[in-house]
Write a protein that holds these residues in place. Structure first.
Motif, PDB file in Angstrom:
ATOM      1  N   PRO A 191      16.205 -44.520  28.713  1.00 53.20           N
ATOM      2  CA  PRO A 191      16.590 -43.340  29.613  1.00 53.20           C
ATOM      3  C   PRO A 191      18.058 -43.450  29.775  1.00 53.20           C
ATOM      4  CG  PRO A 191      15.313 -44.943  31.030  1.00 53.20           C
ATOM      5  CD  PRO A 191      15.210 -45.490  29.601  1.00 53.20           C
ATOM      6  N   ARG A 242      19.562 -43.229  32.920  1.00 54.96           N
ATOM      7  CA  ARG A 242      19.736 -44.221  33.842  1.00 54.96           C
ATOM      8  C   ARG A 242      20.191 -45.621  33.442  1.00 54.96           C
ATOM      9  NH1 ARG A 242      22.536 -44.100  38.139  1.00 54.96           N
ATOM     10  NH2 ARG A 242      22.195 -46.011  39.218  1.00 54.96           N
ATOM     11  N   ASP A 295      23.068 -32.423  31.223  1.00 59.12           N
ATOM     12  CA  ASP A 295      23.507 -33.718  32.131  1.00 59.12           C
ATOM     13  C   ASP A 295      24.736 -34.291  31.353  1.00 59.12           C
ATOM     14  OD1 ASP A 295      23.797 -36.196  33.523  1.00 59.12           O
ATOM     15  OD2 ASP A 295      22.629 -37.211  32.005  1.00 59.12           O
ATOM     16  N   ALA A 316      16.064 -35.682  24.085  1.00 58.58           N
ATOM     17  CA  ALA A 316      16.237 -35.131  25.425  1.00 58.58           C
ATOM     18  C   ALA A 316      16.552 -33.696  25.641  1.00 58.58           C
ATOM     19  CB  ALA A 316      16.780 -36.026  26.354  1.00 58.58           C
ATOM     20  N   ALA A 376      12.574 -31.408  24.345  1.00 55.05           N
ATOM     21  CA  ALA A 376      11.420 -32.159  25.034  1.00 55.05           C
ATOM     22  C   ALA A 376      10.422 -31.346  25.323  1.00 55.05           C
ATOM     23  CB  ALA A 376      12.366 -32.342  26.355  1.00 55.05           C
ATOM     24  N   ARG A 377      10.544 -29.982  25.498  1.00 55.10           N
ATOM     25  CA  ARG A 377       9.246 -29.252  25.538  1.00 55.10           C
ATOM     26  C   ARG A 377       8.460 -29.295  24.453  1.00 55.10           C
ATOM     27  NH1 ARG A 377      13.500 -25.566  27.298  1.00 55.10           N
ATOM     28  NH2 ARG A 377      13.897 -25.510  29.654  1.00 55.10           N
ATOM     29  N   HIS A 397       6.423 -32.390  24.421  1.00 49.11           N
ATOM     30  CA  HIS A 397       5.578 -32.482  25.467  1.00 49.11           C
ATOM     31  C   HIS A 397       4.375 -31.534  25.167  1.00 49.11           C
ATOM     32  CE1 HIS A 397       6.721 -35.081  28.774  1.00 49.11           C
ATOM     33  NE2 HIS A 397       8.043 -34.894  28.303  1.00 49.11           N
ATOM     34  N   PRO A 404      10.530 -37.873  26.179  1.00 46.29           N
ATOM     35  CA  PRO A 404      11.532 -37.643  27.131  1.00 46.29           C
ATOM     36  C   PRO A 404      11.304 -36.815  28.230  1.00 46.29           C
ATOM     37  CG  PRO A 404      11.791 -36.174  25.326  1.00 46.29           C
ATOM     38  CD  PRO A 404      10.584 -37.137  25.015  1.00 46.29           C
ATOM     39  N   PRO A 405      11.977 -36.801  29.380  1.00 42.81           N
ATOM     40  CA  PRO A 405      11.464 -36.146  30.448  1.00 42.81           C
ATOM     41  C   PRO A 405      11.626 -34.602  30.288  1.00 42.81           C
ATOM     42  CG  PRO A 405      13.783 -37.158  30.884  1.00 42.81           C
ATOM     43  CD  PRO A 405      13.257 -37.689  29.550  1.00 42.81           C
ATOM     44  N   LEU A 406      10.864 -33.903  30.889  1.00 39.15           N
ATOM     45  CA  LEU A 406      10.928 -32.397  30.704  1.00 39.15           C
ATOM     46  C   LEU A 406      12.128 -32.029  31.638  1.00 39.15           C
ATOM     47  CD1 LEU A 406       7.542 -31.249  31.129  1.00 39.15           C
ATOM     48  CD2 LEU A 406       8.754 -30.758  29.164  1.00 39.15           C
TER      49      LEU A 406
END
Length: 486
Positions: A118, A120, A374, A436, A441-442, A445, A461-463
Motif C-alpha cells: 500500500p 503507506r 493522492d 489504485a 479500484a471500483r 471491487h 486496492p482501497p476504494l
C-alpha cells in the motif's frame, strides 16, 4: 412556420423527419458531424482507441505490455550481444545470459512484492532505502579513495571490494547508485507531499531536501556523472509534479550546471576513472562531442563504431544474432552501447519499436500520475516515469550522436543485474498505483477475483473516498440529487 416531426411517423422516400439538409443519415450534408462515417453502427479507429483507453484497467495493462515487451527484447539482445564473447572466454554461450535471466527473475519477484504494497508502506520505505544507498555509496567512495592514496591495484578490505561503480560484499555484487534512484524517488516524494503549499518558499526546500540531494549528488557524481544527471532528472520531475515556481527551476538549473562543471573538474584529481596529472577524461568526452568522430581519434572510437553499427543495420537490420560490431569492435556492446547492436541486427524498424514502447511507458506513467488524487502517489509516479524516460533518452542520444556519451545503461535492455532489479521494482510501484486509480479500484471491487488469486497476485486496492459537494455547487440543493438516508 417551423415544421416538427411527429413521433413514430415514418419518413417518406423523398423527405420526412431526419432527411432534411444537415440531418441526413448519410453524413454527406453540410451539418454532418465528424464522427459520422456514412454507415450506421460503424466506429472510427480513433473512437475505438479512446474507448480502450477509457477502460478502468487501461493504465495497468499498458504498463505490463510496454515493460514486459521491453524486458523480453532486453533479454534477447543481451544474449545476442554476449554469446560470442562468453563462448570465447568461458566456453559457455549462456554464461552471461543465465546471470541476466536470474536477475530478471529476482526483479519480477521485486515487481510482485512492490505491487502488493500500500501507499503507506512506500512512504515508510523511503528513509531506509535512501539511507542504505548513502551508506553503500560512502563505503564505495572511501574504498576507492583509500586505494588511490595507497597506490593499490585492488580496493579491498576484508570482504568489501570496490570496483568503480560496483561494491562487492563477499559474493554479492551491488551498484549503490541504482538503489539511490529508488530511494530518492520515495523519500523525496514523501518530503514534498508533506510540505504541500509551503514548498514555494526557499527555506522549505533547504530543509531537508536540498542538503540530502546535494550529498547524494556528490557521492554518486564522484564516480558516475551519468547517474548523477539521472538523479537530477528525478529531482526535476518531483518538483515539476509538485508545481514549484519557474524561478526555482531556473536557480536549480544554474546550480546543476555548476555542480556538473565541478564534477568534471575533479576528474583531473582522480575522481571516477580519472588519474591525477592525466588528461581529464570527462572533459574529453564533452569536447569530443563537438568534433567529427572520424577525425577526433581515440576519444570518439566508441561513437564511431556505434555509427558503423547503425549504418550496417539499415532499415531492416542484418538479422538477429548477426551483428559484426559486437565481435570486440564495439566496446560495452552488452551495456552502454547495446542500442547500437540492436540497430545493427534489427534495423531502424527495431529501433522504432523499442522507442515506441518507451513512449507508451512514458504516456502510461504520466497518465497514472494525472489520474491519482493522492499527492504522494502522484509525485512518485511522475518521478519514476521521468527517471526511466530520461535515462533512455540519455543512452539513446549518446549512441546515435545527439548527446555526449555518459555511460548510462538503457533501462530493461542493457546487461546489468542491479539496474534491472531496481527498474522492475519501480515498475511494481507504478503497477500498484495503476490498480489504485479511482475507476480501476471500483472495477476491481465490483467483480473481485477469487481469494487465492488475490493471495498469489495482488490484494484489492482501497476504494477511493467519496467527494463532498462544495458549498457553491448548484446541484447541492437540487432535490433530484438528494438520496434518502445520506
Amino acid at each position: 412556420m417551423t415544421s416538427t416531426s411527429v413521433p413514430g411517423k415514418r419518413a417518406g422516400p423523398g423527405g420526412g423527419a431526419g432527411s432534411g439538409p444537415g440531418t441526413g443519415r448519410s453524413g454527406s450534408g453540410p451539418g454532418a458531424g465528424p464522427a459520422e462515417t456514412g454507415r450506421p453502427g460503424t466506429t472510427s479507429r480513433l473512437d475505438l482507441l479512446r474507448g480502450l483507453l477509457a477502460r478502468p484497467m487501461a493504465s495497468y495493462y499498458l504498463l505490463l505490455f510496454s515493460a514486459g515487451l521491453l524486458l523480453l527484447i532486453g533479454l534477447t539482445m543481451v544474449f545476442s550481444a554476449t554469446s560470442v564473447k562468453a563462448y570465447a572466454t568461458d566456453g559457455n554461450t549462456f554464461a552471461a545470459i543465465s546471470k541476466q535471466v536470474a536477475f530478471a527473475f529476482i526483479g519480477l519477484v521485486a515487481f510482485w512484492a512492490f505491487q502488493r504494497l500500500p501507499a503507506r508502506t512506500f512512504r515508510d520505505l523511503g528513509v531506509p532505502v535512501l539511507g542504505a544507498a548513502l551508506v553503500l555509496l560512502v563505503i564505495l567512495d572511501a574504498l576507492l579513495a583509500w586505494a588511490k592514496l595507497r597506490n593499490l591495484e585492488v580496493a579491498k578490505i576484508g570482504p568489501l571490494e570496490a570496483n568503480l561503480l560496483w561494491l562487492h560484499i563477499g559474493p554479492i555484487q551491488v551498484q549503490p547508485s541504482e538503489l539511490a534512484k529508488l530511494g530518492l524517488v520515495l523519500w523525496g516524494a514523501n518530503v514534498i507531499a508533506q510540505k504541500g503549499a509551503a514548498l514555494g518558499w526557499w527555506r522549505e526546500l533547504l530543509n531537508p531536501l536540498f542538503p540530502v540531494v546535494g550529498l547524494l549528488f556528490v557521492l554518486v557524481g564522484y564516480n558516475d556523472l551519468g547517474t548523477m544527471l539521472c538523479l537530477l532528472a528525478i529531482v526535476v520531475g518531483l518538483l515539476w509534479a509538485a508545481g514549484v515556481r519557474k524561478r526555482i527551476f531556473a536557480t536549480l538549473s544554474v546550480l546543476g550546471l555548476a555542480g556538473v562543471g565541478l564534477l568534471i573538474a575533479v576528474a583531473s584529481l582522480g575522481a571516477g576513472s580519472g588519474e591525477k596529472d592525466a588528461e581529464n577524461y570527462r572533459l574529453l568526452r564533452l569536447t569530443s562531442f563537438f568534433r567529427t568522430p572520424a577525425d577526433c581519434g581515440d576519444p570518439c572510437y566508441q561513437a564511431l563504431q556505434a555509427r558503423y553499427a547503425i549504418d550496417n543495420g539499415g532499415w531492416f537490420g542484418a538479422g538477429l544474432g548477426k551483428s559484426v560490431m559486437k565481435w570486440n569492435w564495439l566496446p560495452a556492446a552488452d551495456n552502454d552501447f547495446i542500442f547500437a547492436v540492436l540497430a545493427e541486427e534489427l534495423g531502424v524498424v527495431g529501433c522504432i519499436v523499442v522507442l515506441a514502447l518507451f513512449a507508451v511507458l512514458a504516456y502510461t506513467g504520466f497518465r497514472i500520475a494525472r489520474r491519482i488524487g493522492d499527492p504522494f502517489r502522484r509525485l512518485v509516479a511522475a518521478a519514476i516515469t521521468t527517471w526511466l524516460v530520461s535515462q533512455a533518452v540519455i543512452n539513446v542520444g549518446g549512441v546515435v550522436g545527439l548527446l555526449p556519451i555518459t555511460g548510462l545503461p538503457l533501462p530493461f535492455i542493457s546487461d546489468g543485474g542491479s539496474a534491472l532489479v531496481v527498474t522492475l521494482a519501480a515498475i511494481g510501484v507504478l503497477a500498484s498505483f495503476a490498480r489504485a486509480e479511482p475507476d480501476a479500484a471500483r472495477a476491481l471491487h465490483a467483480r473481485p477475483p477469487a481469494r487465492w488469486v488475490r493471495l498469489v497476485w495482488a490484494p484489492l486496492p482501497p476504494l477511493p473516498a467519496r467527494r463532498r459537494r462544495s458549498e457553491d455547487d448548484p446541484r447541492r440543493d437540487d432535490p433530484r440529487t438528494r438520496r434518502v438516508g445520506r
